[in-house]
Motif scaffolding. Structure first.
Motif, PDB file in Angstrom:
ATOM      1  N   LEU A   5      37.786  32.933  33.315  1.00  0.00           N
ATOM      2  CA  LEU A   5      37.961  32.040  34.959  1.00  0.00           C
ATOM      3  C   LEU A   5      37.222  32.500  35.916  1.00  0.00           C
ATOM      4  N   ILE A   6      37.000  33.313  36.082  1.00  0.00           N
ATOM      5  CA  ILE A   6      36.392  34.136  37.115  1.00  0.00           C
ATOM      6  C   ILE A   6      35.104  34.290  37.089  1.00  0.00           C
ATOM      7  N   ILE A   7      33.991  33.675  36.188  1.00  0.00           N
ATOM      8  CA  ILE A   7      32.974  34.147  36.116  1.00  0.00           C
ATOM      9  C   ILE A   7      32.456  33.046  37.182  1.00  0.00           C
ATOM     10  N   ASP A   8      32.643  31.686  37.481  1.00  0.00           N
ATOM     11  CA  ASP A   8      31.858  31.161  38.692  1.00  0.00           C
ATOM     12  C   ASP A   8      33.272  31.585  39.546  1.00  0.00           C
ATOM     13  N   ALA A   9      31.777  32.159  40.144  1.00  0.00           N
ATOM     14  CA  ALA A   9      31.878  32.765  42.152  1.00  0.00           C
ATOM     15  C   ALA A   9      33.365  32.510  42.996  1.00  0.00           C
ATOM     16  N   ASN A  10      33.039  31.227  42.991  1.00  0.00           N
ATOM     17  CA  ASN A  10      33.815  30.238  43.607  1.00  0.00           C
ATOM     18  C   ASN A  10      35.806  30.340  42.774  1.00  0.00           C
ATOM     19  N   ASN A  11      35.810  30.741  41.792  1.00  0.00           N
ATOM     20  CA  ASN A  11      37.104  30.693  41.002  1.00  0.00           C
ATOM     21  C   ASN A  11      37.344  32.100  41.845  1.00  0.00           C
ATOM     22  N   LYS A  12      36.830  32.799  41.476  1.00  0.00           N
ATOM     23  CA  LYS A  12      37.003  35.053  42.244  1.00  0.00           C
ATOM     24  C   LYS A  12      36.920  34.648  43.196  1.00  0.00           C
ATOM     25  N   LYS A  13      36.538  33.756  44.402  1.00  0.00           N
ATOM     26  CA  LYS A  13      36.472  34.167  45.643  1.00  0.00           C
ATOM     27  C   LYS A  13      38.519  33.266  45.665  1.00  0.00           C
ATOM     28  N   ALA A  14      38.523  32.199  45.474  1.00  0.00           N
ATOM     29  CA  ALA A  14      39.518  31.540  45.086  1.00  0.00           C
ATOM     30  C   ALA A  14      40.320  32.569  45.056  1.00  0.00           C
ATOM     31  N   VAL A  15      39.793  33.537  43.376  1.00  0.00           N
ATOM     32  CA  VAL A  15      41.514  34.462  43.455  1.00  0.00           C
ATOM     33  C   VAL A  15      41.847  35.217  44.255  1.00  0.00           C
ATOM     34  N   TYR A  16      41.046  36.084  44.680  1.00  0.00           N
ATOM     35  CA  TYR A  16      41.127  37.183  45.830  1.00  0.00           C
ATOM     36  C   TYR A  16      41.879  36.638  46.721  1.00  0.00           C
TER      37      TYR A  16
END
Length: 667
Positions: A325-336
């Protein structure tokens, strides 16, 4: 309370939407029957083009489930094509499908090739596949160009290609896909309009299809994101009626995801968790990793609302660990950001600060990239406008000067025209003669080149035939001559030891006999390597299989896949193909340090195709020019001998070599 729940649902939705679009895959509801029917076509149909179509459909089905099987079916389909421009063009579309989740640049290139070839064909099927190629090309470029680009592709390229066929299932499918994109961009009313268009068509012409199933789910999702749970529930029920008879279908995971959104909208969180757990079973069974992560993110959101912070944190950390899921940087940012807020609610400010720093760092990086992108777009726009202004100015000056010259020199027009005509005639004659001379020179050079190639082929043939004869002679001498002599010596020594050797020396003597046995075995192994008996006695396919078994080790697996290898190939062709494969495998085993090797050999009429792939350390493709090693040079000599072509792709992730040989190049 309901408004807060919907806002949280929309937050989850916007975190996930950028990845979900490309993962939706349309397969028939009765998936098992569909797969069985394709396998039957492959096994029973004599029409190779029907087999090619079945291979392509199987490749597309397995692309997210089993990549090795998907690639194998794709290559088999390509090999099966016989004089069909449509199938040749569709191959590029299915190649794009194979690469879509793996390498978007390769996928985009394949889709563009498909569009180019399909545009030459004026049929409904060609138009539909061209429309799909445009749509998937837009999906492959979505992360670079954004959703407005994808919407433009759909409205200007894909949909116009199939709208002329009125109420077709294909048009309904594309309307439904456009509705998904609009939903992802919070254009809910527009999405509803296109969903209604899709349902009007699909309920009429495709009432029991997966296209209609997904259209129902898309409409339900659209209502969920508008907090219209009751309206969403009606379409969830319609989708359930379609999928209920097929409990083993992979589409059940998508159904349970739609059901999860509906339960969350209705604030029925316990039922949503049950739907999530059921959906996860299907997603994991069919390797739908992205969908599994989407289920987990919804599970996290519910657990957080229920104040089960430890369980919610574990779910988020699993999402970070799995990475899909966090391959997309925006998704990773949201998880953080979610982890930071969760740590704060759990009373752990230090951990909250750590996640907030990760969020801020990634956010700053993304903002910086966006600013650079906008600056580049503005610079490009300004430079284009400036160039157009200068061109317009120069054109105006040029027109003015030409007008002045025409006014001053009108009386010389006729004379000048005659002079120009005469000059052009002279130049034309000169250029024509020069062209003839150039063509004569090219013809002579071509003839010389053909003569040189024929002579080189004769030399190569003589060398290779001499080499094989010498191998055969040496093998026979070693096996029948020296091997027989050593065996005789062993027998004589055994007889002698019985009569003359003392008992206390028997053990040492046995060791010597064992060493002699090993020497005889090694000698016979060398003889078989020089001229393998299995090739002479049982044919090429058996010999290749023995060769693969010889090189297989505990730490090395070799997967040999033969396809339609003709047993009636001439012995000289079989020997040359065997030597090529012997060199390829030896190089891969000796230098690549690979754990897996895939070897595929297939034959179609007079063409013999070889594909070998390994996951080793790769090598420099120009090594044959920079070293004195004869391996690759000998390999190219044998490929040239069979009028073949060889393509090498190698990097740090492994090596792929594709060879195409012409089996009638020699008799």
């Amino acid at each position: 309370m309901k408004l807060i729940t919907v806002r949280r649902l929309i937050l989850v939705f916007f975190i996930l939407f950028s990845s979900h679009l490309q993962s939706q895959q349309i397969v028939p509801l009765n998936e098992k029957k569909y797969i069985d029917s394709l396998q039957t076509i492959i096994e029973t149909k004599s029409d190779t083009n029907s087999k090619a179509t079945a291979y392509f459909l199987l490749s597309n089905h397995y692309r997210n489930i089993d990549s090795v099987a998907s690639k194998r079916y794709l290559l088999a389909g390509k090999t099966s094509i016989k004089n069909s421009s449509l199938l040749s063009a569709k191959y590029f579309y299915y190649e794009g499908q194979y690469y879509l989740e793996r390498n978007k640049d390769k996928a985009a290139t394949a889709y563009q090739k498909a569009i180019k070839e399909l545009s030459k064909l004026k049929t409904e099927e060609a138009d539909y596949f061209q429309a799909l190629s445009w749509y998937n090309y837009g999906v492959s470029q979505k992360n670079k160009e954004g959703y407005p680009f994808l919407v433009k592709i759909m409205l200007e390229k894909s949909i116009p290609l199939v709208e002329k066929y009125k109420e077709s299932k294909n048009l309904g499918f594309l309307y439904s896909q456009l509705a998904i994109i609009l939903t992802y961009n919070a254009e809910f009313q527009k999405a509803e309009n296109y969903n209604n268009k899709a349902l009007t068509i699909l309920e009429k012409v495709a009432p029991s299809t997966s296209e209609l199933f997904f259209a129902y789910l898309n409409m339900a999702s659209n209502f969920c994101y508008q907090a219209k749970g009751d309206e969403a529930g009606k379409f969830i029920q319609k989708a359930e009626k379609l999928i209920q008879p097929f409990p083993s279908s992979s589409l059940n995971s998508s159904f349970y995801y739609g059901k999860t959104l509906h339960f969350i909208t209705k604030q029925r969180n316990d039922e949503a968790l049950i739907a999530i757990n059921k959906g996860l079973i299907y997603a994991k069974k069919f390797n739908q990793n992205l969908l599994a992560q989407m289920f987990l993110f919804n599970k996290y959101d519910i657990l957080k609302k229920q104040k089960k912070f430890v369980e919610a944190k574990n779910v988020l950390e699993n999402i970070l660990t799995e990475k899909t899921l966090i391959i997309d940087a925006n998704n990773k940012k949201a998880v953080y950001k979610q982890l930071s807020g969760l740590a704060e609610e759990m009373g752990n400010p230090q951990e909250a600060l750590k996640w907030e720093k990760n969020y801020s760092s990634l956010n700053d990086s993304l903002n910086s990239e966006n600013i650079k992108l906008e600056i580049n777009k503005l610079e490009t726009k300004f430079n284009t406008a400036e160039k157009e202004r200068k061109i317009a100015h120069l054109d105006a000056e040029k027109a003015q000067k030409e007008l002045e010259i025409n006014k001053k020199n009108q009386y010389l027009w006729i004379l000048g025209l005659a002079s120009v005509f005469l000059i052009m005639l002279i130049i034309s004659i000169y250029l024509y003669n020069k062209k003839l001379e150039k063509q004569r020179k090219i013809n002579i050079e071509q003839k010389l080149k053909e003569i040189q190639q024929k002579e080189q082929l004769k030399i190569t043939k003589a060398i290779l035939e001499s080499e094989e004869k010498e191998r055969e002679r040496i093998a026979k001498d070693l096996h029948d001559g020296l091997g027989g002599m050593l065996t005789g010596i062993k027998i004589n020594l055994s007889v002698w030891s019985v009569n003359y050797l003392q008992e206390n020396n028997q053990e040492d003597f046995k060791k010597i006999l064992n060493q002699l046995d090993d020497s005889v075995n090694e000698l016979r192994h060398v003889a078989r390597n020089l001229m393998p008996e299995s090739l002479l006695n049982f044919g090429l396919e058996t010999a290749i299989n023995d060769l693969c078994e010889f090189y297989t080790r505990n730490d090395l697996e070799i997967d040999f896949q033969p396809i339609n290898i003709n047993k009636n190939l001439s012995l000289s062709v079989q020997i040359n193909i065997y030597r090529i494969l012997q060199e390829l495998l030896a190089n891969a085993v000796k230098h690549a340090q690979a754990a897996n090797i895939l070897l595929q050999c297939s034959q179609s009429d007079e063409n013999f195709m070889i594909t070998i792939e390994d996951d080793g350390k790769g090598f420099d493709k120009n090594i044959e020019k920079t070293t004195k090693s004869m391996g690759l040079r000998n390999l190219r000599n044998r490929v040239d001998y069979l009028n073949g072509k060889m393509e090498i792709n190698s990097d740090s992730d492994g090596t792929s070599i594709n060879i195409e040989l012409y089996t009638h190049a020699i008799s």
